[in-house]
Design a protein around this motif. Sequence first.
Motif, mmCIF file in Angstrom:
data_model
loop_
_atom_site.group_PDB
_atom_site.id
_atom_site.type_symbol
_atom_site.label_atom_id
_atom_site.label_comp_id
_atom_site.label_asym_id
_atom_site.label_seq_id
_atom_site.Cartn_x
_atom_site.Cartn_y
_atom_site.Cartn_z
ATOM 1 N N VAL A 1 -5.419 7.480 -3.352
ATOM 2 C CA VAL A 1 -6.130 6.238 -3.056
ATOM 3 C C VAL A 1 -7.297 6.572 -2.131
ATOM 4 N N PHE B 1 -8.140 -1.557 -5.172
ATOM 5 C CA PHE B 1 -8.317 -0.282 -4.490
ATOM 6 C C PHE B 1 -8.956 0.704 -5.451
ATOM 7 N N GLU C 1 0.406 4.086 -2.888
ATOM 8 C CA GLU C 1 0.009 5.451 -2.557
ATOM 9 C C GLU C 1 1.067 6.460 -3.011
ATOM 10 N N ARG D 1 0.817 -1.216 0.000
ATOM 11 C CA ARG D 1 0.000 0.000 0.000
ATOM 12 C C ARG D 1 0.852 1.267 0.000
ATOM 13 N N TRP E 1 -9.223 0.897 0.061
ATOM 14 C CA TRP E 1 -8.690 -0.423 -0.263
ATOM 15 C C TRP E 1 -9.798 -1.439 -0.048
ATOM 16 N N GLU E 2 -10.003 -2.287 -1.044
ATOM 17 C CA GLU E 2 -11.057 -3.295 -0.940
ATOM 18 C C GLU E 2 -10.491 -4.687 -0.726
#
Length: 308
Positions: free
Chosen positions: A292, A301, A282, A278, A295-296
């Motif tokens: 961003v 994302f 980002e 991440r 987040w899924e």
Amino acid sequence: MRIEVWAPDGVPEVVAGDDLAGLVLAALADGAGGTGLADGDVVSVTSKVVSKAEGRTREGDREAAIDEESVRLVARRGATRIVRHRLGLTMAAAGVDASNVAAGSIVLLPLDPDASARSLRREIHARSGVNVGVIVTDTAGRAWREGQTDIAIGAAGLLVAEDFAGRTDPYGNQLAVTLPAVADELAGAAELAQGKLTGRPVAVVRGRTDLVLPPGEDGPGAASLVRADGHDLFGWGAREAVVRALAGVAADRRPFGAPVPEDELRAALGRLPDRSDRTAVEAVCFAHGWQVDAWESDVVFRVSPATT
């Protein structure tokens, strides 16, 4: 095409309040009662003497002066700082100079070099009747090249760039982005005659009358050659760009430029070795003008263009 450049000796030490136009005309006088100038000449003066005449010399801490004159840091290598100057110029040490000045003193760039050039041009015309262009010059380094050259930081009565976009060359090829910065080229030519240690802060370039505007028309000035913050492909130094992107502070977005198209962002993200990282995702988004939003999963994302 023939271009002549000369720089006279005999310019006295300039101090605050001096009549710069008078000093320039006296230095260029031909000895027979003439000015030594002709319509269409370009008079080049160093920013150093302009600053001295305008009272921009002072005693004090050079580093503190750099802080005052800078809008932001662009890059740092040890003690060397490349900064964006309040005039928009990107240069080392904000143009603060401790050479050719009394020990313990420093010289700052003129407050408004274009205004200084306009004033000098008006005075030369009023006193001599000669229509000249004027440039105020300073020394700057270049990305990708060793050494320095002079550039125009102020200009009046002059086309500072020649736009060839849309024209065709002798082979029939249409030119797209050809824009010679002729004011900078004139500054470099003048510096060849002036030198650095010779006490010749004034020069005349003759042979490009086509670039000099009629009396009363000052043109866009050298400020028009400065790219807006965020329009430069190198708004941060290489190391600084990495740190700023990772830090993700909103105030640092502008030098990275406007948000790129989504396909360009996707291509950049595709170069990451691990899109579940991440922090890396980002940082890449930040550097490309995106953010961003959520987040899924580890690799899914949602992003959107960022606003500054």
